[in-house]
Scaffold this active site. Sequence first.
Site, short mmCIF file in Angstrom:
data_model
loop_
_atom_site.label_atom_id
_atom_site.label_comp_id
_atom_site.label_asym_id
_atom_site.label_seq_id
_atom_site.Cartn_x
_atom_site.Cartn_y
_atom_site.Cartn_z
N GLN A 1 -21.42 -4.70 -18.41
CA GLN A 1 -21.97 -3.39 -18.03
C GLN A 1 -23.49 -3.43 -18.08
O GLN A 1 -24.07 -4.17 -18.87
CB GLN A 1 -21.46 -2.31 -19.01
CG GLN A 1 -19.96 -2.07 -18.93
CD GLN A 1 -19.54 -1.28 -17.69
OE1 GLN A 1 -20.37 -0.76 -16.96
NE2 GLN A 1 -18.24 -1.23 -17.44
N ASN B 1 -16.29 3.60 -21.62
CA ASN B 1 -15.37 2.54 -21.26
C ASN B 1 -14.71 2.04 -22.55
O ASN B 1 -15.20 2.30 -23.65
CB ASN B 1 -16.11 1.39 -20.55
CG ASN B 1 -15.22 0.60 -19.62
OD1 ASN B 1 -14.20 0.06 -20.03
ND2 ASN B 1 -15.61 0.52 -18.35
N HIS C 1 -14.33 4.77 -1.56
CA HIS C 1 -13.45 3.71 -1.05
C HIS C 1 -12.25 4.25 -0.28
O HIS C 1 -11.24 3.57 -0.17
CB HIS C 1 -13.00 2.81 -2.22
CG HIS C 1 -14.12 2.00 -2.81
ND1 HIS C 1 -14.02 1.34 -4.01
CD2 HIS C 1 -15.37 1.74 -2.34
CE1 HIS C 1 -15.17 0.70 -4.25
NE2 HIS C 1 -16.00 0.95 -3.27
N ASN D 1 -12.06 5.55 -6.80
CA ASN D 1 -10.59 5.62 -6.82
C ASN D 1 -10.04 6.17 -5.51
O ASN D 1 -10.68 6.98 -4.84
CB ASN D 1 -10.11 6.49 -7.99
CG ASN D 1 -10.49 5.87 -9.32
OD1 ASN D 1 -10.86 4.70 -9.37
ND2 ASN D 1 -10.41 6.64 -10.39
N GLY E 1 -14.79 4.48 -16.80
CA GLY E 1 -13.63 3.69 -16.42
C GLY E 1 -13.84 2.80 -15.23
O GLY E 1 -12.90 2.56 -14.46
N CYS F 1 2.28 2.17 14.80
CA CYS F 1 1.87 3.54 15.15
C CYS F 1 2.84 4.13 16.17
O CYS F 1 3.12 3.51 17.20
CB CYS F 1 0.46 3.50 15.72
SG CYS F 1 -0.11 5.09 16.34
N ALA G 1 -11.08 7.17 -21.68
CA ALA G 1 -11.61 8.33 -20.96
C ALA G 1 -10.87 9.61 -21.33
O ALA G 1 -11.48 10.67 -21.47
CB ALA G 1 -11.50 8.07 -19.45
N SER H 1 -15.56 -1.09 -14.03
CA SER H 1 -16.17 -2.34 -14.47
C SER H 1 -17.59 -2.47 -13.91
O SER H 1 -18.33 -3.37 -14.32
CB SER H 1 -15.31 -3.53 -14.04
OG SER H 1 -15.08 -3.48 -12.64
N TYR I 1 0.84 -1.21 0.00
CA TYR I 1 0.00 0.00 0.00
C TYR I 1 0.87 1.26 0.00
O TYR I 1 0.52 2.25 -0.63
CB TYR I 1 -0.97 0.00 1.19
CG TYR I 1 -2.20 -0.87 0.93
CD1 TYR I 1 -3.25 -0.39 0.15
CD2 TYR I 1 -2.29 -2.15 1.45
CE1 TYR I 1 -4.37 -1.18 -0.10
CE2 TYR I 1 -3.42 -2.94 1.20
CZ TYR I 1 -4.45 -2.45 0.42
OH TYR I 1 -5.56 -3.22 0.15
#
Length: 248
Positions: free
Chosen positions: A217, A211, A119, A102, A185, A145, A230, A187, A67
């Site tokens: 879709q 797309n 998200h 995103n 963009g 932490c 896009a 799915s 990440y």
Amino acid sequence: MSAQLITASLVQGAQSIVVFTGAGVSAESGLPTYRSGENALWSAANFERFANPRGYRSHLPASYEWYRQRALAAAAAQPNPAHVAIAQLAMLVHNLVVVTQNVDGLHARAGSPDIIELHGHLRTARCDRCEARVAWSDAPDEPVCHHCGGMLRPDVVMFEENLAEEALERARTAAASCDLLISVGTSNLIWPARELPILAHDAGANVLIVNTDFAGQPTGARFHHLSGRAGDVLPELVRLLAQPEAKL
Ligand code: OAD
């Protein structure tokens, strides 16, 4: 009439627009999508190790580092013409909200004024015990932490976790009350985000799907499908809208 002109007339007739985006919007910034292309993030191995809290916890510190590298890549990426066009579109229509799946922060960096990040985001890591946050650029090498010794994790929503209720409710309300939802963009596979185009459609809005691939879709009376990247399609749309002399 070309597909672009039909689309521009849809946009021109709309008072309230939701632009609903997914990883394909950032593909032209060099960031991988989850399920398409050679470098798709969710390979089977990555999905098992990084996609849910259990996998994350049991694959530390590799999961933390994965990440962190994604966050650094997002910070180094630049908004592309699609992000810029979406920000410009907000200035051309009465009311526009970006609802994004995103986590890369590129809509904000392109200047979109109203964004719902369904998200989460990759700006910070957070402690799963005391909730302290640290920018990824300052994050320690170990997932620990500095305040309480708890585990650091990304500030994104993982599988099996709930989305922030307020963000989801605002997105649902916007989808249910817009004239036009533009899905770009994505799915459109992942629940509950995938409900939004259907919610908009069933409430009477037009839904435009932009797309490069339409497999899976949604379809229906007011679903319109515009094929292309896009970063090509959206600037062209804005160009058509911004030209007062454009015959739509
Ligand atoms: P996906 O990887 O599932 O889908 C990316 C979509 O973008 C596909 O439909 C591609 O065809 C399309 N695409 C790729 N390049 C494009 C381009 N240049 N222009 C237009 N379209 C393009 O990514 P998402 O739909 O964003 O959630 O995935 C949804 C969620 O699943 C993500 O937010 C993430 C993931 O698991 C979590 O991690 C919680």
